[in-house]
Design a protein around this motif. Structure first.
Motif, PDB file in Angstrom:
ATOM      1  N   ASP A  28       0.831  -1.198   0.000  1.00 10.86           N
ATOM      2  CA  ASP A  28       0.000   0.000   0.000  1.00 10.86           C
ATOM      3  C   ASP A  28       0.871   1.255   0.000  1.00 10.86           C
ATOM      4  OD1 ASP A  28      -2.303   1.482  -0.034  1.00 10.86           O
ATOM      5  OD2 ASP A  28      -2.908   1.035   2.004  1.00 10.86           O
ATOM      6  N   TYR A  32       0.089  -0.211  -4.887  1.00 12.57           N
ATOM      7  CA  TYR A  32      -1.273   0.282  -5.064  1.00 12.57           C
ATOM      8  C   TYR A  32      -1.604   1.285  -3.977  1.00 12.57           C
ATOM      9  CZ  TYR A  32      -2.224  -3.513  -1.660  1.00 12.57           C
ATOM     10  OH  TYR A  32      -2.188  -4.347  -0.570  1.00 12.57           O
ATOM     11  N   LEU A  33      -2.670   2.014  -4.197  1.00  6.88           N
ATOM     12  CA  LEU A  33      -3.203   2.940  -3.204  1.00  6.88           C
ATOM     13  C   LEU A  33      -4.690   2.654  -3.123  1.00  6.88           C
ATOM     14  CD1 LEU A  33      -2.146   5.162  -1.350  1.00  6.88           C
ATOM     15  CD2 LEU A  33      -2.795   6.836  -3.084  1.00  6.88           C
ATOM     16  N   GLY A  34      -5.114   2.104  -1.980  1.00 11.05           N
ATOM     17  CA  GLY A  34      -6.502   1.679  -1.884  1.00 11.05           C
ATOM     18  C   GLY A  34      -6.758   0.497  -2.799  1.00 11.05           C
ATOM     19  N   ASP A  35      -7.647   0.699  -3.760  1.00 10.07           N
ATOM     20  CA  ASP A  35      -8.015  -0.375  -4.681  1.00 10.07           C
ATOM     21  C   ASP A  35      -7.557  -0.111  -6.102  1.00 10.07           C
ATOM     22  OD1 ASP A  35      -9.325  -1.977  -2.744  1.00 10.07           O
ATOM     23  OD2 ASP A  35     -11.084  -0.675  -2.852  1.00 10.07           O
ATOM     24  N   GLU A  36      -6.533   0.719  -6.265  1.00  6.93           N
ATOM     25  CA  GLU A  36      -6.024   1.025  -7.605  1.00  6.93           C
ATOM     26  C   GLU A  36      -4.508   0.908  -7.638  1.00  6.93           C
ATOM     27  OE1 GLU A  36      -7.331   4.753  -9.081  1.00  6.93           O
ATOM     28  OE2 GLU A  36      -9.480   4.288  -8.914  1.00  6.93           O
ATOM     29  N   LYS A  72      -6.191  -9.936  -4.037  1.00  8.36           N
ATOM     30  CA  LYS A  72      -6.239  -8.517  -4.359  1.00  8.36           C
ATOM     31  C   LYS A  72      -5.302  -8.171  -5.508  1.00  8.36           C
ATOM     32  CE  LYS A  72      -5.941  -3.852  -2.588  1.00  8.36           C
ATOM     33  NZ  LYS A  72      -6.154  -2.969  -1.437  1.00  8.36           N
ATOM     34  N   TYR A 173      -6.059   5.024   8.444  1.00  2.00           N
ATOM     35  CA  TYR A 173      -7.286   4.839   7.685  1.00  2.00           C
ATOM     36  C   TYR A 173      -7.496   6.036   6.761  1.00  2.00           C
ATOM     37  CZ  TYR A 173      -9.126   0.866  10.391  1.00  2.00           C
ATOM     38  OH  TYR A 173      -9.329  -0.368  10.952  1.00  2.00           O
ATOM     39  N   PRO A 174      -8.274   5.872   5.704  1.00  3.43           N
ATOM     40  CA  PRO A 174      -8.598   7.019   4.838  1.00  3.43           C
ATOM     41  C   PRO A 174      -9.278   8.125   5.635  1.00  3.43           C
ATOM     42  CG  PRO A 174      -9.237   4.970   3.771  1.00  3.43           C
ATOM     43  CD  PRO A 174      -8.846   4.611   5.176  1.00  3.43           C
TER      44      PRO A 174
END
Length: 289
Positions: A28, A32-36, A72, A173-174
């Motif tokens: 992370d 990737y960053l989050g889900d991208e 993932k 967390y975001p």
């Protein structure tokens, strides 16, 4: 006036001029960053694989099985095998099997670590009189009962010692929030018993990197955090690259003593291969200061 520290920093703002036989990646903020996927990550990984070099993904998160990371990464289009993923669940179990295979452990941890310990044949108990090792980890069900068991095993029976899966104080967390991580559990046990944690199986200690079976003389660690990814590389004596796509920026490097700085500083991950990408992009100092 340009100082020696400024010149040292400028010298690190460059892509590697060589290739390595092993590339160790944080996930992370790096891949990737989050889900991208981060820009350039897919092309970089494909380029490394085309050279025959080994790729290993490393994480300090003990709340996931490696299979979860596998799903993932494959979902993001990354070619990866289960053996390419090492998190603190893997490194903790590997350390125990190598150093204390017959120990009885009490894991203050979530299900992935407990499952991995059971699968490895490591005996688990909550009876303080027979516990040899207390494992402090990220545990969202940590309570006074668990603290009492650890206290009795370590302080009252004087037989157990304390290890941890990772030293992170909190999990970000975001939106700027966070949640207490394994260091909070470790600190509670240390405060109650007066002992000091003996082993950390996660970054920045080199326990994790020593479980990989790679040639450290020809390996590079790539990540976005100076305090974990880059410090582990320093502790293991290997090259490192800080990518400015996650936690740490150039100002953080500027405030870091030269001996703890990354070998390279990259504004994006596909600068990592000498022949990959256009290195005439924006100035990372101008972007991140």
């Amino acid at each position: 006036m340009t100082t020696l520290l400024d010149r040292d920093l400028e010298a690190r703002l460059a892509a590697p001029l060589r290739r390595y036989s092993a590339y160790l990646f944080d996930l992370d903020g790096t891949i990737y960053l989050g889900d991208e996927l981060l820009p350039g990550a897919a092309d970089l990984l494909a380029g490394i694989r085309s050279t025959g070099a080994r790729i290993v993904f490393l994480s300090n998160n003990p709340t996931r099985d490696p299979e979860m990371y596998l799903a993932k990464l494959r979902g993001l289009g990354v070619e990866v095998e289960l053996g390419d993923i090492v998190n603190t669940v893997v490194s903790t179990v590997a350390w125990l099997r190598t150093n204390h295979p017959d120990a009885t452990v009490f894991p203050i941890a979530e299900a992935p670590l407990v499952r991995a310990l059971e699968a490895a044949g490591i005996r688990i108990s909550d009876d303080p009189a027979e516990i040899d090792i207390v494992i402090a980890s990220y545990d969202r069900e940590f309570d006074y009962r668990k603290l009492q068991i650890a206290f009795d095993a370590i302080w009252h029976h004087r037989r157990a010692f304390l290890i941890t899966t990772n030293p992170d104080r909190y999990c970000p967390y975001p939106g700027g929030r966070g949640e207490p991580d394994a260091a909070a559990v470790t600190a509670a046990i240390e405060a109650a018993t007066g002992v000091t944690c003996r082993v950390n199986a996660g970054k920045p200690d080199r326990v994790m990197i020593d479980t990989l079976g790679v040639d450290l003389a020809d390996a590079i660690m790539v990540g976005d955090r100076l305090a974990t990814d880059i410090r582990m590389a320093v502790n293991a004596g290997i090259d490192s690259a800080l990518v400015l796509t996650g936690d740490s920026g150039v100002d953080d490097v500027r405030e870091t003593p030269p001996e703890y700085r990354p070998t390279y500083i990259l504004d994006r991950i596909d600068r990592l291969l000498p022949a990959a990408g256009d290195r005439s992009g924006p100035d990372p100092i101008a972007q991140r200061t």
